[in-house]
Design an enzyme around this catalytic site. Structure first.
Site, PDB file in Angstrom:
ATOM      1  N   GLU A  23       0.840  -1.210   0.000  1.00  0.00           N
ATOM      2  CA  GLU A  23       0.000   0.000   0.000  1.00  0.00           C
ATOM      3  C   GLU A  23       0.872   1.257   0.000  1.00  0.00           C
ATOM      4  O   GLU A  23       0.823   2.050   0.937  1.00  0.00           O
ATOM      5  CB  GLU A  23      -0.868   0.012   1.261  1.00  0.00           C
ATOM      6  CG  GLU A  23      -1.733  -1.206   1.472  1.00  0.00           C
ATOM      7  CD  GLU A  23      -2.334  -1.263   2.891  1.00  0.00           C
ATOM      8  OE1 GLU A  23      -1.939  -0.469   3.766  1.00  0.00           O
ATOM      9  OE2 GLU A  23      -3.195  -2.123   3.112  1.00  0.00           O
ATOM     10  N   CYS A  27      -2.003  34.022   9.969  1.00  0.00           N
ATOM     11  CA  CYS A  27      -1.712  34.726  11.216  1.00  0.00           C
ATOM     12  C   CYS A  27      -1.295  33.779  12.333  1.00  0.00           C
ATOM     13  O   CYS A  27      -1.994  33.638  13.349  1.00  0.00           O
ATOM     14  CB  CYS A  27      -2.948  35.508  11.630  1.00  0.00           C
ATOM     15  SG  CYS A  27      -3.452  36.592  10.305  1.00  0.00           S
ATOM     16  N   ARG A  81       2.690  20.215   6.102  1.00  0.00           N
ATOM     17  CA  ARG A  81       3.724  19.304   6.615  1.00  0.00           C
ATOM     18  C   ARG A  81       4.833  20.000   7.418  1.00  0.00           C
ATOM     19  O   ARG A  81       5.233  19.502   8.469  1.00  0.00           O
ATOM     20  CB  ARG A  81       4.317  18.452   5.490  1.00  0.00           C
ATOM     21  CG  ARG A  81       3.261  17.641   4.722  1.00  0.00           C
ATOM     22  CD  ARG A  81       3.854  16.578   3.819  1.00  0.00           C
ATOM     23  NE  ARG A  81       4.485  15.544   4.595  1.00  0.00           N
ATOM     24  CZ  ARG A  81       5.780  15.444   4.796  1.00  0.00           C
ATOM     25  NH1 ARG A  81       6.601  16.304   4.250  1.00  0.00           N
ATOM     26  NH2 ARG A  81       6.258  14.481   5.549  1.00  0.00           N
ATOM     27  N   TYR A 105       4.890  18.543  11.086  1.00  0.00           N
ATOM     28  CA  TYR A 105       5.929  17.532  11.385  1.00  0.00           C
ATOM     29  C   TYR A 105       7.334  18.117  11.336  1.00  0.00           C
ATOM     30  O   TYR A 105       8.299  17.348  11.255  1.00  0.00           O
ATOM     31  CB  TYR A 105       5.895  16.393  10.363  1.00  0.00           C
ATOM     32  CG  TYR A 105       4.535  15.839  10.031  1.00  0.00           C
ATOM     33  CD1 TYR A 105       3.845  15.040  10.932  1.00  0.00           C
ATOM     34  CD2 TYR A 105       3.948  16.076   8.793  1.00  0.00           C
ATOM     35  CE1 TYR A 105       2.601  14.509  10.611  1.00  0.00           C
ATOM     36  CE2 TYR A 105       2.713  15.551   8.457  1.00  0.00           C
ATOM     37  CZ  TYR A 105       2.045  14.771   9.379  1.00  0.00           C
ATOM     38  OH  TYR A 105       0.826  14.244   9.057  1.00  0.00           O
TER      39      TYR A 105
HETATM   40  N1  LLP Z   1      -1.241   1.913   4.575  1.00  0.00           N
HETATM   41  C1  LLP Z   1      -1.683   2.373   5.763  1.00  0.00           C
HETATM   42  C2  LLP Z   1      -2.514   1.497   6.597  1.00  0.00           C
HETATM   43  C3  LLP Z   1      -1.339   3.672   6.193  1.00  0.00           C
HETATM   44  O1  LLP Z   1      -1.767   4.115   7.366  1.00  0.00           O
HETATM   45  C4  LLP Z   1      -0.528   4.494   5.377  1.00  0.00           C
HETATM   46  C5  LLP Z   1      -0.163   5.845   5.770  1.00  0.00           C
HETATM   47  C6  LLP Z   1      -0.099   3.968   4.140  1.00  0.00           C
HETATM   48  C7  LLP Z   1      -0.471   2.677   3.786  1.00  0.00           C
HETATM   49  C8  LLP Z   1       0.739   4.769   3.186  1.00  0.00           C
HETATM   50  O2  LLP Z   1       1.976   5.083   3.718  1.00  0.00           O
HETATM   51  P1  LLP Z   1       3.050   5.814   2.775  1.00  0.00           P
HETATM   52  O3  LLP Z   1       3.498   4.820   1.738  1.00  0.00           O
HETATM   53  O4  LLP Z   1       2.390   6.965   2.168  1.00  0.00           O
HETATM   54  O5  LLP Z   1       4.133   6.185   3.710  1.00  0.00           O
HETATM   55  N2  LLP Z   1       0.541  12.811   6.725  1.00  0.00           N
HETATM   56  C9  LLP Z   1       1.830  12.191   6.997  1.00  0.00           C
HETATM   57  C10 LLP Z   1       1.853  10.740   6.586  1.00  0.00           C
HETATM   58  C11 LLP Z   1       0.774   9.909   7.233  1.00  0.00           C
HETATM   59  C12 LLP Z   1       0.759   8.484   6.782  1.00  0.00           C
HETATM   60  C13 LLP Z   1      -0.445   7.759   7.279  1.00  0.00           C
HETATM   61  N3  LLP Z   1      -0.576   6.399   6.849  1.00  0.00           N
HETATM   62  C14 LLP Z   1       2.930  13.003   6.308  1.00  0.00           C
HETATM   63  O6  LLP Z   1       2.623  14.029   5.686  1.00  0.00           O
HETATM   64  O7  LLP Z   1       4.107  12.669   6.402  1.00  0.00           O
END
Ligand code: LLP
Length: 421
Positions: A275, A346, A314, A318
């Site tokens: 995923e 702001c 972001r 973070y």
């Molecule tokens: N599968 C599940 C169950 C997840 O919770 C996530 C991400 C992914 C796949 C995909 O992960 P990726 O390959 O994109 O790392 N908003 C945060 C990232 C949050 C990720 C949440 N879950 C950021 O901007 O860094």
């Protein structure tokens, strides 16, 4: 590798000058490259080509219909985490049997929608969810294909807000309880266990945590099979990190990740599902913004942009780093100088970078935030009544607005007034 490169001193997205798009669309806006999106998707597909697999794009990273259709045309399945994402995937033409449903809080309505569309599988995250899905499936006269998301208690060594595989996180069921939980699933006539699911976090830049987690999943596969469960699929989640700072970071490649999966799990005879979100979309998108003012403060200069934390959260959320580059390359011989790069919202938190070394910039200049394709547009808001910014997709020498900028009236008219006002 991406398709945002300078040609003759001007930043291009594939074969289109970014400045031309800015002139037509106005700033700020998100800009995606079809070639980069498809290239990244295919890297994963090739990395798993050694066996049966399905790459289910984690559409939480970027979920515009045009992006989903682009990826679906390459053969992507989808990983969804809400009824809204499920509806978007269906609207983009993805069949239910290519959609996996993740997330800790699935509601009965979401379960019903997904079951009626013939969902490929639910990744169950808790026992109450399991009991509810069983009731809903029985009520609908169907059997729900499920995996149980196990929490392997592995440290993903990433930002605390995006690590999910430690025992203190809200995700999954402790791996130590998996046998018990699968035994319960086997007793529930509305559920059919088809595999195991794991996801340990996001922006992982080291493969070792994956190795530890996958090894535990491999051992669990053997144990559950010995208990009589028909484990056919292993959903290994997403999370592979991307380089956010050019030249300084070299996170593992999809091929290394695919080889690791093969080493740890290739002999299980299972279909592998992954995923990925960020690695597919992250470097396939930039955010383009304009310098509104250059303000000299005490001991520092501020670049005040027309993009803000509501458009790209972001850095504020973070402390994330995004490379910020000028859309027109500076003339040779320039000297870098430090700027605090901020938006107009702001809040002091509306700061993209402090003391960032940049070529000299002036009012009206365009800049591009790199690596903004994932968790950019999808996390934006209208804070400070700033309408959501447009999304644009480039394909070779063409571009199209894939989400227009709402007018102030469109934004305001979504509010409705009660009878007494
Ligand atoms: N599968 C599940 C169950 C997840 O919770 C996530 C991400 C992914 C796949 C995909 O992960 P990726 O390959 O994109 O790392 N908003 C945060 C990232 C949050 C990720 C949440 N879950 C950021 O901007 O860094």
């Amino acid at each position: 590798m991406d398709h945002f490169l300078y040609r003759d001193g001007a930043l291009y997205a594939e074969d289109v000058p970014v400045a031309d798009i800015a002139a037509q669309v106005g700033t700020p806006f998100y800009l995606y490259s079809t070639a980069t999106l498809t290239r990244h998707f295919k890297l994963f597909d090739e990395a798993l080509a050694w066996g049966p697999h399905m790459v289910c794009y984690a559409m939480k990273a970027a979920s515009n219909q045009a992006i989903l259709k682009t990826l679906a045309a390459c053969g992507a399945g989808m990983d969804v985490v809400s009824g809204g994402e499920y509806a978007r995937a269906i609207a983009a033409g993805v069949p239910g049997d290519r959609i996996v449903f993740s997330g800790v809080g699935k509601t009965e309505e979401e379960m019903r929608a997904a079951l009626s569309g013939g969902i490929r599988q639910f990744n169950l995250e808790s026992e109450p969810e399991m009991e509810r899905l069983n009731r809903v499936a029985l009520d609908m006269g169907v059997v729900a294909p499920v995996t149980v998301r196990v929490n392997p208690d592995v440290d993903a060594k990433t930002h605390a807000k995006i690590a999910t595989g430690k025992s203190e996180n809200k995700f999954g069921i402790p791996i130590s309880r998996a046998r018990e939980v699968y035994a319960r699933v086997a007793k529930l006539p509305g559920l059919r266990a088809v595999g195991i699911d794991v996801h340990i976090g996001s922006q992982l830049t080291d493969l070792e945590p994956y190795r530890l987690a996958f090894r535990k999943v491999g051992e669990l596969t053997d144990v559950l099979r010995a208990d009589g469960h028909d484990i056919q699929r292993l959903d290994l989640g997403g999370g592979l990190g991307i380089p956010y700072t050019r030249g300084n970071e070299a996170p593992p490649l999809p091929m290394d990740y695919g080889n690791l999966i093969r080493e740890e799990l290739g002999d299980k005879g299972c279909e592998i599902e992954i995923e990925p979100g960020r690695l597919v979309a992250g470097n396939a998108g930039i955010m383009v913004s304009k310098v509104v003012y250059v303000k000299s403060g005490e001991g520092r200069d501020f670049l005040i942009l027309d993009g803000a934390m509501n458009d790209l959260i972001r850095p504020a959320m973070y402390d994330a780093h995004h490379d910020i580059i000028p859309v027109i390359e500076p003339a040779p011989g320039f000297e870098y100088q430090p700027y605090d790069i901020v938006g107009p919202v702001c809040e002091s938190g509306d700061t993209f970078a402090k003391q960032r070394m940049m070529p000299p910039l002036a009012e009206g200049d365009l800049v591009a935030f790199r690596s903004a394709g994932a968790y950019g547009a999808v996390m934006s808001s209208e804070y400070n009544s700033r309408p959501l910014i447009p999304e644009v997709l480039v394909h070779e020498d063409q571009f199209a607005v894939i989400r227009p900028r709402p007018s102030f009236d469109e934004m305001i008219n979504r509010d409705t007034l009660p009878s007494w006002l």
